[in-house]
Design a protein around this motif. Structure first.
Motif, PDB file in Angstrom:
ATOM      1  N   ALA A 166       0.891  -1.297   0.136  1.00 40.92           N
ATOM      2  CA  ALA A 166      -0.019  -0.049   0.249  1.00 40.92           C
ATOM      3  C   ALA A 166       1.027   1.147   0.006  1.00 40.92           C
ATOM      4  O   ALA A 166       0.511   2.281  -0.636  1.00 40.92           O
ATOM      5  CB  ALA A 166      -0.850   0.048   1.052  1.00 40.92           C
ATOM      6  N   SER A 167       2.157   1.204   0.846  1.00 42.62           N
ATOM      7  CA  SER A 167       2.914   2.527   0.830  1.00 42.62           C
ATOM      8  C   SER A 167       3.753   2.544  -0.656  1.00 42.62           C
ATOM      9  O   SER A 167       3.564   3.648  -0.864  1.00 42.62           O
ATOM     10  CB  SER A 167       4.005   2.115   1.825  1.00 42.62           C
ATOM     11  N   LEU A 168       4.089   1.439  -1.206  1.00 39.94           N
ATOM     12  CA  LEU A 168       4.506   1.577  -2.463  1.00 39.94           C
ATOM     13  C   LEU A 168       3.660   2.173  -3.533  1.00 39.94           C
ATOM     14  O   LEU A 168       3.719   3.105  -4.364  1.00 39.94           O
ATOM     15  CB  LEU A 168       5.164   0.300  -2.962  1.00 39.94           C
ATOM     16  N   GLY A 169       2.431   1.707  -3.442  1.00 37.62           N
ATOM     17  CA  GLY A 169       1.181   2.204  -4.509  1.00 37.62           C
ATOM     18  C   GLY A 169       1.034   3.678  -4.009  1.00 37.62           C
ATOM     19  O   GLY A 169       0.723   4.563  -5.077  1.00 37.62           O
ATOM     20  N   LEU A 170       1.053   4.071  -2.832  1.00 37.99           N
ATOM     21  CA  LEU A 170       0.797   5.552  -2.651  1.00 37.99           C
ATOM     22  C   LEU A 170       1.729   6.250  -3.119  1.00 37.99           C
ATOM     23  O   LEU A 170       1.666   7.359  -3.546  1.00 37.99           O
ATOM     24  CB  LEU A 170       0.288   5.789  -1.207  1.00 37.99           C
ATOM     25  N   LEU A 171       2.983   5.828  -2.840  1.00 39.32           N
ATOM     26  CA  LEU A 171       4.330   6.509  -3.318  1.00 39.32           C
ATOM     27  C   LEU A 171       4.242   6.683  -4.875  1.00 39.32           C
ATOM     28  O   LEU A 171       4.397   7.905  -5.503  1.00 39.32           O
ATOM     29  CB  LEU A 171       5.370   5.841  -3.315  1.00 39.32           C
TER      30      LEU A 171
END
Length: 117
Positions: A6-11
């Protein structure tokens, strides 16, 4: 692991938005990466990005068939052209325009060489 995805996607979404606001980065590859990360982290986030009017159909076709619909290709081309025209309008330095033109050309070649969905 879901939090990492999720963090990589938001990045990736952040980088795509950065590319729209300051036209230095192509948006399409970051949205495709974001959809991949969201698919592995949260159905809600994945649904949010795949409902996007322009990129949603392209992301869905890419995931399901490895193909992109001609209408989505045309929409993506329009958005890439808009990003480049913003750079020209705001008089970006010539070295930025050259790098951006090379990167955006690569993105367009990638999109238009995918099979039609």
């Amino acid at each position: 692991m879901r939090i990492l995805y999720a963090s990589l996607g938001l990045l990736c979404v952040g980088l795509a938005l950065f590319g729209v606001v300051l036209p230095l980065l192509p948006t399409v590859p970051f949205l495709l990466l974001a959809s991949f990360f969201f698919a592995n982290s949260s159905e809600r986030l994945h649904d949010w990005i795949t409902r996007h009017r322009v990129f949603g159909p392209m992301i869905n076709d890419w995931h399901e068939h490895g193909a992109i619909r001609p209408a989505a290709k045309t929409a993506a081309t329009g958005s890439v052209a808009a990003v480049f025209l913003l750079s020209v309008t705001f008089s970006a330095p010539s070295h930025v325009l050259i790098i951006q033109a090379i990167v955006l050309s690569g993105v367009m070649i990638f999109i238009w060489t995918r099979p039609n969905g």
